[in-house]
Design an enzyme around this catalytic site. Structure first.
Site, PDB file in Angstrom:
ATOM      1  N   ASP A  95       0.768  -1.184  -0.106  1.00  0.00           N
ATOM      2  CA  ASP A  95       0.009   0.126  -0.170  1.00  0.00           C
ATOM      3  C   ASP A  95       0.995   1.236   0.185  1.00  0.00           C
ATOM      4  O   ASP A  95       2.255   1.225  -0.336  1.00  0.00           O
ATOM      5  CB  ASP A  95      -0.728   0.051   1.384  1.00  0.00           C
ATOM      6  CG  ASP A  95      -2.072   0.657   1.261  1.00  0.00           C
ATOM      7  OD1 ASP A  95      -2.575   1.231   0.070  1.00  0.00           O
ATOM      8  OD2 ASP A  95      -2.856   0.724   2.059  1.00  0.00           O
ATOM      9  N   HIS A  96       0.363   2.423   0.264  1.00  0.00           N
ATOM     10  CA  HIS A  96       0.969   3.571   0.218  1.00  0.00           C
ATOM     11  C   HIS A  96       2.461   3.812   0.552  1.00  0.00           C
ATOM     12  O   HIS A  96       2.586   3.199   1.695  1.00  0.00           O
ATOM     13  CB  HIS A  96       0.503   4.768   1.151  1.00  0.00           C
ATOM     14  CG  HIS A  96      -0.929   5.046   0.630  1.00  0.00           C
ATOM     15  ND1 HIS A  96      -1.241   6.268   0.062  1.00  0.00           N
ATOM     16  CD2 HIS A  96      -2.226   4.491   0.811  1.00  0.00           C
ATOM     17  CE1 HIS A  96      -2.674   6.214  -0.015  1.00  0.00           C
ATOM     18  NE2 HIS A  96      -3.263   5.290   0.276  1.00  0.00           N
ATOM     19  N   ASP A 131       3.339   6.439  -3.534  1.00  0.00           N
ATOM     20  CA  ASP A 131       2.365   7.379  -3.312  1.00  0.00           C
ATOM     21  C   ASP A 131       3.185   8.757  -3.391  1.00  0.00           C
ATOM     22  O   ASP A 131       3.617   9.288  -2.258  1.00  0.00           O
ATOM     23  CB  ASP A 131       1.859   7.293  -1.961  1.00  0.00           C
ATOM     24  CG  ASP A 131       0.911   8.556  -1.612  1.00  0.00           C
ATOM     25  OD1 ASP A 131       0.773   9.363  -2.637  1.00  0.00           O
ATOM     26  OD2 ASP A 131       0.037   8.400  -0.737  1.00  0.00           O
ATOM     27  N   GLU A 169      -4.206   8.017   7.101  1.00  0.00           N
ATOM     28  CA  GLU A 169      -3.975   6.514   6.955  1.00  0.00           C
ATOM     29  C   GLU A 169      -2.715   6.298   7.469  1.00  0.00           C
ATOM     30  O   GLU A 169      -1.540   6.999   7.083  1.00  0.00           O
ATOM     31  CB  GLU A 169      -4.339   5.994   5.815  1.00  0.00           C
ATOM     32  CG  GLU A 169      -4.288   4.638   5.613  1.00  0.00           C
ATOM     33  CD  GLU A 169      -4.668   3.957   4.319  1.00  0.00           C
ATOM     34  OE1 GLU A 169      -3.475   4.421   3.385  1.00  0.00           O
ATOM     35  OE2 GLU A 169      -5.076   3.069   4.022  1.00  0.00           O
ATOM     36  N   HIS A 212      -9.547   9.026   3.511  1.00  0.00           N
ATOM     37  CA  HIS A 212      -9.176   7.779   4.346  1.00  0.00           C
ATOM     38  C   HIS A 212      -9.857   7.935   5.729  1.00  0.00           C
ATOM     39  O   HIS A 212     -10.062   8.813   6.126  1.00  0.00           O
ATOM     40  CB  HIS A 212      -7.730   7.944   4.452  1.00  0.00           C
ATOM     41  CG  HIS A 212      -6.913   7.277   3.157  1.00  0.00           C
ATOM     42  ND1 HIS A 212      -5.833   8.174   2.924  1.00  0.00           N
ATOM     43  CD2 HIS A 212      -6.974   6.296   2.467  1.00  0.00           C
ATOM     44  CE1 HIS A 212      -5.195   7.235   1.729  1.00  0.00           C
ATOM     45  NE2 HIS A 212      -6.083   6.228   1.787  1.00  0.00           N
ATOM     46  N   HIS A 249      -9.280   4.414  -3.283  1.00  0.00           N
ATOM     47  CA  HIS A 249      -8.790   4.669  -1.759  1.00  0.00           C
ATOM     48  C   HIS A 249      -9.832   5.187  -0.919  1.00  0.00           C
ATOM     49  O   HIS A 249     -10.585   6.237  -1.538  1.00  0.00           O
ATOM     50  CB  HIS A 249      -7.663   5.419  -1.714  1.00  0.00           C
ATOM     51  CG  HIS A 249      -6.389   4.705  -2.472  1.00  0.00           C
ATOM     52  ND1 HIS A 249      -5.403   4.266  -1.538  1.00  0.00           N
ATOM     53  CD2 HIS A 249      -6.141   4.007  -3.424  1.00  0.00           C
ATOM     54  CE1 HIS A 249      -4.379   3.717  -2.109  1.00  0.00           C
ATOM     55  NE2 HIS A 249      -4.780   3.516  -3.554  1.00  0.00           N
ATOM     56  N   GLY A 251     -12.570   4.514   0.880  1.00  0.00           N
ATOM     57  CA  GLY A 251     -14.000   4.353   0.455  1.00  0.00           C
ATOM     58  C   GLY A 251     -14.608   3.924   1.635  1.00  0.00           C
ATOM     59  O   GLY A 251     -15.905   3.787   1.518  1.00  0.00           O
ATOM     60  N   SER A 252     -14.138   3.679   2.672  1.00  0.00           N
ATOM     61  CA  SER A 252     -14.815   3.028   3.853  1.00  0.00           C
ATOM     62  C   SER A 252     -16.130   4.089   4.079  1.00  0.00           C
ATOM     63  O   SER A 252     -15.944   5.329   4.332  1.00  0.00           O
ATOM     64  CB  SER A 252     -14.089   3.034   5.138  1.00  0.00           C
ATOM     65  OG  SER A 252     -13.243   1.892   4.837  1.00  0.00           O
ATOM     66  N   ASN A 271      -9.408  -0.419  -1.973  1.00  0.00           N
ATOM     67  CA  ASN A 271      -8.650  -0.710  -0.938  1.00  0.00           C
ATOM     68  C   ASN A 271      -9.743  -0.721   0.501  1.00  0.00           C
ATOM     69  O   ASN A 271     -10.602   0.504   0.503  1.00  0.00           O
ATOM     70  CB  ASN A 271      -7.675   0.429  -0.674  1.00  0.00           C
ATOM     71  CG  ASN A 271      -6.660   0.305  -1.574  1.00  0.00           C
ATOM     72  OD1 ASN A 271      -6.522  -0.336  -2.240  1.00  0.00           O
ATOM     73  ND2 ASN A 271      -5.621   1.175  -1.455  1.00  0.00           N
ATOM     74  N   VAL A 272      -9.854  -1.615   1.269  1.00  0.00           N
ATOM     75  CA  VAL A 272     -10.613  -1.551   2.401  1.00  0.00           C
ATOM     76  C   VAL A 272      -9.828  -1.887   3.584  1.00  0.00           C
ATOM     77  O   VAL A 272      -9.393  -2.974   3.592  1.00  0.00           O
ATOM     78  CB  VAL A 272     -11.841  -2.750   2.287  1.00  0.00           C
ATOM     79  CG1 VAL A 272     -12.836  -2.276   3.317  1.00  0.00           C
ATOM     80  CG2 VAL A 272     -12.263  -2.721   1.227  1.00  0.00           C
ATOM     81  N   ASP A 273      -9.625  -0.828   4.420  1.00  0.00           N
ATOM     82  CA  ASP A 273      -8.771  -1.150   5.668  1.00  0.00           C
ATOM     83  C   ASP A 273      -9.597  -0.746   7.045  1.00  0.00           C
ATOM     84  O   ASP A 273      -9.903  -1.644   7.697  1.00  0.00           O
ATOM     85  CB  ASP A 273      -7.453  -0.249   5.575  1.00  0.00           C
ATOM     86  CG  ASP A 273      -6.591  -0.424   6.720  1.00  0.00           C
ATOM     87  OD1 ASP A 273      -6.749  -1.505   7.633  1.00  0.00           O
ATOM     88  OD2 ASP A 273      -5.626   0.291   6.979  1.00  0.00           O
TER      89      ASP A 273
HETATM   90 ZN   LIG Z   1      -5.218   4.499   0.460  1.00  0.00          ZN
END
Ligand SMILES: [Zn+2]
Length: 342
Positions: A95-96, A131, A169, A212, A249, A251-252, A271-273
């Site tokens: 990721d990033h 990133d 994030e 984020h 990114h 999107g939660s 991306n789902v964190d």
């Molecule tokens: Zn992200």
């Protein structure tokens, strides 16, 4: 199935873009969270993406070592070993990674893949994100082009970000003045610099008001139509084959209508964190509140070994996270779309 190779990964992305669905790309920080993703994907008959952030890698290597690349290698090794036991395909990503962390994170992982390939072994990861969104566009893309050239030699996919995802994030937060909406001109420049004859896919995190973290409904003003504007511009300039593979990114907590609109415009990876973190922790909190007298030694009692054995609540959290992965696969329409039919 084993972790995908380059050809299989390209096929996955192509199918998603044509079929207007996206793969959940889920951040993991441990064996347990990685296992939860595999279980959730398998239950959904969905392929997917497992990814590791710089902070996740450092965490996985242990508090005393804190080596982000080493921890990422450990997680990837684990996924390579266990993925073969599940009836779906996964790709491994990072990721990033901001420019100042490339030497400590992405480059050691690329070198590890190069070493493995020289020894006839599969890639460690399938793709890495750089990133450079905090830099001026030119500086961002200068670094991206160099990485793209090196990655292409080893069948590694590059993900870049143009524009800035708001919020925070992994301890890095975007400033309020950041550019939250990508323009078609920005993405045309990306296509001009990184369009290859053989069509090596480039994953592009274009921003359309995404943030984020999770906010109450109404806080996030998503404009997925920005993605359509970028696709229309690139098709006009370079033809239909050059359509972008977008990454969503931050999107939660988004409305499902906005998510589906973004999928229609070419988002293939979301991306789902944050939502996964909550699902995991919520289950542990439940266990601790329900079994207060068991997890603690209250009033000179001895507690309940079954309740405080970490396996008991980690297994509950693994199941809860797997359920949340299933939700993500349904929301992103990847459920039932696995490459291998059963
Ligand atoms: Zn992200």
């Amino acid at each position: 199935m084993p972790v995908v190779d380059y050809g299989q990964y390209c096929e996955m992305l192509d199918r998603a873009r044509k079929g207007k669905f996206a793969y959940p790309a889920i951040n993991v920080t441990s064996l347990t969270t990685a296992n939860a993703v595999l279980k959730g994907l398998a239950d959904s008959k969905s392929d997917g993406i497992i990814q590791v952030s710089t902070g996740g890698g450092a965490f996985a290597s242990g508090a005393a070592v804190k080596d982000m690349a080493l921890g990422a290698i450990s997680i990837a090794d684990h996924v390579h070993r266990v993925a073969a036991r599940y009836p779906i395909y996964v790709a491994l990503h990072t990721d990033h990674c901001q420019a100042d962390k490339l030497d400590a994170f992405v480059m050691p992982l690329v070198k590890e893949t190069e070493r493995r390939r020289a020894a006839g072994e599969p890639n460690l990861f399938n793709g890495h994100m750089f990133d450079g969104s905090a830099l001026a566009l030119k500086d961002n893309l200068d670094i991206a082009v160099k990485l793209f050239e090196r990655f292409t030699k080893s069948d590694l996919l590059l993900e870049i970000e143009v524009g800035v995802v708001g919020g925070e994030e992994d301890g890095v937060s975007a400033s309020a003045a950041a550019k939250l909406y990508t323009t078609p001109e920005d993405t045309l420049e990306v296509a001009r610099l990184m369009k290859t004859k053989d069509g090596q896919p480039l994953l592009l995190a274009a921003t359309f008001g995404n943030v984020h973290g999770v906010y109450k409904p109404g806080h996030v003003k998503l404009k997925p139509s920005i993605l359509k504007d970028c696709q229309d511009a690139v098709v006009k300039e370079y033809g239909p084959e050059s359509r972008f593979y977008f990454v969503f990114h931050g999107g939660s907590g988004s409305d499902i209508q906005d998510i589906h609109e973004a999928l229609d415009y070419g988002v293939v990876k979301m991306n789902v964190d944050t939502d996964m973190q909550y699902a995991f922790s919520r289950a542990i909190a439940n266990h601790f509140f329900k079994n207060y007298d068991g997890v603690l030694k209250v009033d000179a009692e001895v507690g309940d070994k079954k309740a405080y054995d970490p396996r008991s609540y980690m297994a509950i959290a693994e199941r809860a996270m797997a359920e949340r992965v299933k939700r993500a696969a349904i929301d992103l329409r990847s459920a039932g779309n696995a490459l291998v039919k059963h």
